[in-house]
Design a protein around this motif. Structure first.
Motif, PDB file in Angstrom:
ATOM      1  N   HIS A  43     106.957 -17.434  -3.191  1.00  9.94           N
ATOM      2  CA  HIS A  43     107.617 -16.702  -2.442  1.00  9.94           C
ATOM      3  C   HIS A  43     108.050 -15.138  -3.041  1.00  9.94           C
ATOM      4  O   HIS A  43     108.372 -15.292  -4.305  1.00  9.94           O
ATOM      5  N   PRO A  44     107.832 -14.109  -2.303  1.00 10.35           N
ATOM      6  CA  PRO A  44     108.235 -12.840  -2.953  1.00 10.35           C
ATOM      7  C   PRO A  44     109.599 -12.839  -3.583  1.00 10.35           C
ATOM      8  O   PRO A  44     109.848 -11.998  -4.599  1.00 10.35           O
ATOM      9  N   ARG A  45     110.541 -13.638  -3.223  1.00  9.65           N
ATOM     10  CA  ARG A  45     112.092 -13.339  -3.444  1.00  9.65           C
ATOM     11  C   ARG A  45     112.166 -14.260  -5.035  1.00  9.65           C
ATOM     12  O   ARG A  45     113.082 -13.873  -5.621  1.00  9.65           O
ATOM     13  N   ILE A  46     111.152 -15.118  -5.350  1.00  9.80           N
ATOM     14  CA  ILE A  46     111.207 -15.859  -6.776  1.00  9.80           C
ATOM     15  C   ILE A  46     110.805 -14.527  -7.600  1.00  9.80           C
ATOM     16  O   ILE A  46     109.665 -13.839  -7.745  1.00  9.80           O
ATOM     17  N   PRO A  47     111.600 -14.477  -8.758  1.00  7.44           N
ATOM     18  CA  PRO A  47     111.490 -13.419  -9.546  1.00  7.44           C
ATOM     19  C   PRO A  47     110.283 -13.991 -10.626  1.00  7.44           C
ATOM     20  O   PRO A  47     109.565 -15.025 -10.622  1.00  7.44           O
ATOM     21  N   PRO A  48     109.742 -12.934 -11.395  1.00  5.13           N
ATOM     22  CA  PRO A  48     108.451 -13.208 -12.086  1.00  5.13           C
ATOM     23  C   PRO A  48     108.783 -14.551 -13.105  1.00  5.13           C
ATOM     24  O   PRO A  48     107.706 -14.909 -13.408  1.00  5.13           O
ATOM     25  N   ILE A  49     109.906 -14.548 -13.633  1.00  9.08           N
ATOM     26  CA  ILE A  49     110.183 -15.660 -14.699  1.00  9.08           C
ATOM     27  C   ILE A  49     111.210 -16.483 -14.236  1.00  9.08           C
ATOM     28  O   ILE A  49     112.183 -16.090 -13.800  1.00  9.08           O
ATOM     29  N   VAL A  50     110.893 -17.957 -14.281  1.00  6.26           N
ATOM     30  CA  VAL A  50     111.828 -18.877 -13.967  1.00  6.26           C
ATOM     31  C   VAL A  50     112.250 -19.857 -15.277  1.00  6.26           C
ATOM     32  O   VAL A  50     111.142 -20.339 -15.847  1.00  6.26           O
ATOM     33  N   CYS A  51     113.439 -20.023 -15.372  1.00  4.69           N
ATOM     34  CA  CYS A  51     113.755 -20.962 -16.731  1.00  4.69           C
ATOM     35  C   CYS A  51     114.565 -21.909 -16.012  1.00  4.69           C
ATOM     36  O   CYS A  51     115.402 -22.080 -15.251  1.00  4.69           O
ATOM     37  N   GLN A  52     114.156 -23.236 -16.430  1.00  2.00           N
ATOM     38  CA  GLN A  52     114.878 -24.478 -16.062  1.00  2.00           C
ATOM     39  C   GLN A  52     115.476 -25.290 -16.989  1.00  2.00           C
ATOM     40  O   GLN A  52     115.182 -25.468 -18.204  1.00  2.00           O
ATOM     41  N   MET A  53     116.905 -25.222 -16.790  1.00  2.00           N
ATOM     42  CA  MET A  53     117.957 -25.913 -17.776  1.00  2.00           C
ATOM     43  C   MET A  53     117.595 -27.434 -18.065  1.00  2.00           C
ATOM     44  O   MET A  53     117.272 -28.068 -16.728  1.00  2.00           O
ATOM     45  N   GLN A  54     117.725 -28.014 -19.177  1.00  2.00           N
ATOM     46  CA  GLN A  54     117.826 -29.530 -18.966  1.00  2.00           C
ATOM     47  C   GLN A  54     119.137 -30.055 -18.537  1.00  2.00           C
ATOM     48  O   GLN A  54     119.949 -29.383 -18.371  1.00  2.00           O
ATOM     49  N   GLU A  55     118.790 -31.310 -17.880  1.00  2.00           N
ATOM     50  CA  GLU A  55     119.951 -32.162 -17.291  1.00  2.00           C
ATOM     51  C   GLU A  55     121.112 -32.070 -18.272  1.00  2.00           C
ATOM     52  O   GLU A  55     121.019 -32.545 -19.536  1.00  2.00           O
ATOM     53  N   GLY A  56     122.228 -31.683 -17.576  1.00  2.00           N
ATOM     54  CA  GLY A  56     123.532 -31.603 -18.541  1.00  2.00           C
ATOM     55  C   GLY A  56     123.870 -30.219 -19.087  1.00  2.00           C
ATOM     56  O   GLY A  56     124.898 -30.337 -19.719  1.00  2.00           O
ATOM     57  N   TRP A  57     123.049 -29.076 -18.806  1.00  3.85           N
ATOM     58  CA  TRP A  57     123.221 -28.159 -19.490  1.00  3.85           C
ATOM     59  C   TRP A  57     123.250 -27.086 -18.420  1.00  3.85           C
ATOM     60  O   TRP A  57     122.526 -27.093 -17.396  1.00  3.85           O
ATOM     61  N   ASP A  58     124.234 -25.924 -18.478  1.00  2.82           N
ATOM     62  CA  ASP A  58     124.183 -24.630 -17.684  1.00  2.82           C
ATOM     63  C   ASP A  58     124.041 -23.567 -18.447  1.00  2.82           C
ATOM     64  O   ASP A  58     124.433 -23.342 -19.692  1.00  2.82           O
ATOM     65  N   ALA A  59     123.623 -22.453 -17.582  1.00  4.89           N
ATOM     66  CA  ALA A  59     123.481 -21.108 -18.327  1.00  4.89           C
ATOM     67  C   ALA A  59     124.378 -20.243 -17.446  1.00  4.89           C
ATOM     68  O   ALA A  59     123.889 -20.056 -16.211  1.00  4.89           O
ATOM     69  N   ILE A  60     125.111 -19.552 -17.832  1.00  2.00           N
ATOM     70  CA  ILE A  60     126.207 -18.837 -16.876  1.00  2.00           C
ATOM     71  C   ILE A  60     126.650 -17.447 -17.580  1.00  2.00           C
ATOM     72  O   ILE A  60     126.611 -17.600 -18.929  1.00  2.00           O
ATOM     73  N   GLU A  61     127.058 -16.387 -17.035  1.00  2.00           N
ATOM     74  CA  GLU A  61     127.358 -15.317 -17.653  1.00  2.00           C
ATOM     75  C   GLU A  61     128.770 -15.640 -18.304  1.00  2.00           C
ATOM     76  O   GLU A  61     129.521 -16.142 -18.138  1.00  2.00           O
ATOM     77  N   ARG A  62     128.476 -14.705 -19.635  1.00  2.76           N
ATOM     78  CA  ARG A  62     129.370 -14.835 -20.591  1.00  2.76           C
ATOM     79  C   ARG A  62     131.046 -14.768 -20.204  1.00  2.76           C
ATOM     80  O   ARG A  62     131.924 -15.399 -20.330  1.00  2.76           O
ATOM     81  N   GLU A  63     131.190 -13.817 -19.192  1.00  6.98           N
ATOM     82  CA  GLU A  63     132.423 -13.621 -18.373  1.00  6.98           C
ATOM     83  C   GLU A  63     133.128 -14.556 -17.669  1.00  6.98           C
ATOM     84  O   GLU A  63     134.252 -15.067 -17.796  1.00  6.98           O
ATOM     85  N   VAL A  64     132.091 -15.362 -17.002  1.00 10.68           N
ATOM     86  CA  VAL A  64     132.479 -16.706 -16.494  1.00 10.68           C
ATOM     87  C   VAL A  64     132.797 -17.705 -17.525  1.00 10.68           C
ATOM     88  O   VAL A  64     133.680 -18.590 -17.157  1.00 10.68           O
ATOM     89  N   LEU A  65     131.958 -18.147 -18.580  1.00 12.35           N
ATOM     90  CA  LEU A  65     132.376 -18.721 -19.524  1.00 12.35           C
ATOM     91  C   LEU A  65     133.688 -18.905 -20.218  1.00 12.35           C
ATOM     92  O   LEU A  65     134.283 -19.771 -20.405  1.00 12.35           O
ATOM     93  N   ALA A  66     134.156 -17.410 -20.259  1.00 15.58           N
ATOM     94  CA  ALA A  66     135.470 -17.241 -20.811  1.00 15.58           C
ATOM     95  C   ALA A  66     136.576 -17.462 -20.059  1.00 15.58           C
ATOM     96  O   ALA A  66     137.503 -17.918 -20.599  1.00 15.58           O
ATOM     97  N   LYS A  67     136.383 -17.826 -18.764  1.00 20.24           N
ATOM     98  CA  LYS A  67     137.414 -18.509 -17.813  1.00 20.24           C
ATOM     99  C   LYS A  67     137.373 -19.842 -17.710  1.00 20.24           C
ATOM    100  O   LYS A  67     138.116 -20.315 -17.133  1.00 20.24           O
ATOM    101  N   ALA A  68     136.274 -20.277 -18.537  1.00 21.73           N
ATOM    102  CA  ALA A  68     136.256 -22.012 -18.265  1.00 21.73           C
ATOM    103  C   ALA A  68     137.311 -22.663 -18.797  1.00 21.73           C
ATOM    104  O   ALA A  68     137.761 -22.290 -19.990  1.00 21.73           O
ATOM    105  N   ARG A  69     137.899 -23.612 -18.285  1.00 26.29           N
ATOM    106  CA  ARG A  69     139.074 -24.496 -19.064  1.00 26.29           C
ATOM    107  C   ARG A  69     138.331 -25.286 -20.110  1.00 26.29           C
ATOM    108  O   ARG A  69     137.389 -26.117 -19.913  1.00 26.29           O
ATOM    109  N   PRO A  70     139.087 -24.970 -21.508  1.00 27.50           N
ATOM    110  CA  PRO A  70     138.384 -25.735 -22.522  1.00 27.50           C
ATOM    111  C   PRO A  70     138.557 -27.288 -22.543  1.00 27.50           C
ATOM    112  O   PRO A  70     139.363 -27.797 -21.913  1.00 27.50           O
ATOM    113  N   GLY A  71     137.449 -27.934 -22.861  1.00 24.30           N
ATOM    114  CA  GLY A  71     137.472 -29.209 -22.770  1.00 24.30           C
ATOM    115  C   GLY A  71     137.160 -30.118 -21.775  1.00 24.30           C
ATOM    116  O   GLY A  71     137.279 -31.261 -21.604  1.00 24.30           O
TER     117      GLY A  71
END
Length: 427
Positions: free
Chosen positions: A319-347
């Motif tokens: 589909h044209p909306r799919i960007p040129p590169i797709v990365c898939q995280m392993q189960e149990g891992w997230d990739a998030i913007e650093r700004e959002v990570l900074a707001k996460a509750r520790p632990g």
């Protein structure tokens, strides 16, 4: 005279061929006009949750009807793509709702928390949802908070609809559906889609095994108990085909299992079109080769591909909306913007989906009861694209073009079971 006879015979033959073609394409066993179809989705309800003993009303539905081992979700295992797949029978790669976050050259940016984007029909016109197909066949459809249900489809809305509002309680959602189903026959919807999101929210915030997630599961089950008890009191339960599904499951994410997307690729190098678990990346002009060298292949907690080289079993990447590169995280891992990570509750343990559809944690639920379904049956797992052909058959309408196959669901139906028994006796 002979030429007239030949012409008449040719006309008769053409007529018979036309009738045969119509018969072949028409749905079998059209339901009675007073048989409503109710489709319920519990976002993030993993198939194994039914065995926890926390949902007696869901268990009651399964005991009185049919249960599948599980449903295989479509890639990516996100809420909006899979909910639209359930009601169109199309893979996300075909209906165009390719992620909860996406970009389009004409439409701009799509996010699930943007009402303007959600209500823009051009995001949704790549598929025909079941309520629109029903209305095109002269029936009536209703959507209660269903993802995609508030947007028009080629200019047409469901005849009854409520836009998503997380403040509407589980019980209030059920009460609204019961009101619709209590309308006179002239206005009552033939197919209604009802959506629950609280399990997903609590699982994301506190983890799928948390007390908060279990409490949400129980609230939804109580609301479903109200639904089936009220329908039974009205004498309508046994003439209603009720199907309960989910879009995907949920996996646990440990507090330290998060990375910043900016560590994957810089803003100078590329635009990140989606974050979370299925990461979409569009290299900026002049940085294409650099980004490919940086990303393609396996990394510690994720793997990246060009869109046309993704695993074939995901059926995703054209589909044209799919960007040129797709990365898939392993189960149990997230990739998030650093700004959002900074707001996460520790632990804080969290929950996520969006992982490989083949993982047990991503398996979705299917249970059903009603006049069309057998009682006490369990059927093998099937793909979620197969739900749509079943919906069309239960409504007695010709399905729109789709990627599904009703064959895996035929053993769930009373009519199919009777036909199989009759065929066995004849042998």
């Amino acid at each position: 005279m002979p030429s007239i006879v030949l012409a008449a015979r040719a006309a008769l033959l053409a007529s018979l061929v036309s009738l045969a073609a119509c018969a072949a394409s028409a749905p079998r066993d059209p339901p009675p006009a007073d048989t409503p179809l109710l489709l319920v989705s519990i976002d993030s309800f993993r198939a194994s949750y039914l065995d926890l003993g926390l949902t007696p009303n869901l268990q009651r539905i399964a005991d009185q009807g049919v249960r599948a081992q599980w449903i295989n979700p479509s890639y990516p295992t996100q809420t909006f793509p899979n909910h639209y797949t359930l009601v169109t029978g199309l893979r996300p790669d075909h209906h165009g709702v390719i992620h909860n976050m996406m970009r389009d050259p004409e439409l701009g940016r799509f996010r699930v928390n943007d009402p303007a984007a959600i209500g823009e029909e051009r995001w949704w016109n790549g598929g025909e949802p079941i309520w629109i197909g029903a209305q095109n066949a002269g029936l009536r459809g209703a959507t209660m908070l269903w993802p995609g249900g508030e947007a028009p489809n080629h200019g047409q809305h469901a005849s009854r609809r409520r836009a998503f509002d997380p403040k509407i309680s589980e019980m209030a959602r059920v009460e609204q559906v019961l009101k619709w189903l209590d309308e006179p026959a002239a206005t009552r919807p033939h197919v209604t889609a009802l959506y629950f999101d609280s399990l997903d929210k609590q699982s994301h915030d506190y983890g799928p095994n948390s007390a908060q997630a279990r409490a949400a599961m129980q609230r939804i089950d109580t609301a479903l108990g109200r639904l089936i008890d009220t329908l039974a009191a009205r004498g309508e339960l046994d003439r209603t085909n009720l199907i309960v599904v989910s879009d995907h499951g949920m996996a646990e994410v440990a507090p330290e299992h998060r990375i910043a997307v900016e560590d994957m690729v810089t803003v100078q190098e590329a635009v990140v079109t989606s974050t979370g678990q299925s990461i979409g990346i569009a290299p900026n002009k002049g940085y294409e080769a650099q980004v490919e060298r940086r990303l393609l292949g396996k990394h510690d907690h994720y793997e990246c591909w060009r869109k046309g080289e993704l695993p074939a079993r995901w059926q995703y990447g054209t589909h044209p909306r799919i960007p040129p590169i797709v990365c898939q995280m392993q189960e149990g891992w997230d990739a998030i913007e650093r700004e959002v990570l900074a707001k996460a509750r520790p632990g804080q343990t969290r929950g996520s989906h969006g992982y490989d559809p083949a993982l047990p944690s991503m398996r979705a639920i299917f249970i059903a009861r009603g006049p069309a379904f057998r009682q006490g049956a369990t059927i093998p797992a099937f793909d979620n694209v197969d739900v749509y052909p079943l919906l069309a058959r239960l409504l007695g309408i010709v399905p729109a073009k789709n990627d599904g196959d009703i064959a895996p669901l035929l053993p769930a139906l009373k009519a199919q079971a009777a036909e199989s028994a009759e065929a066995t006796e004849k042998k």
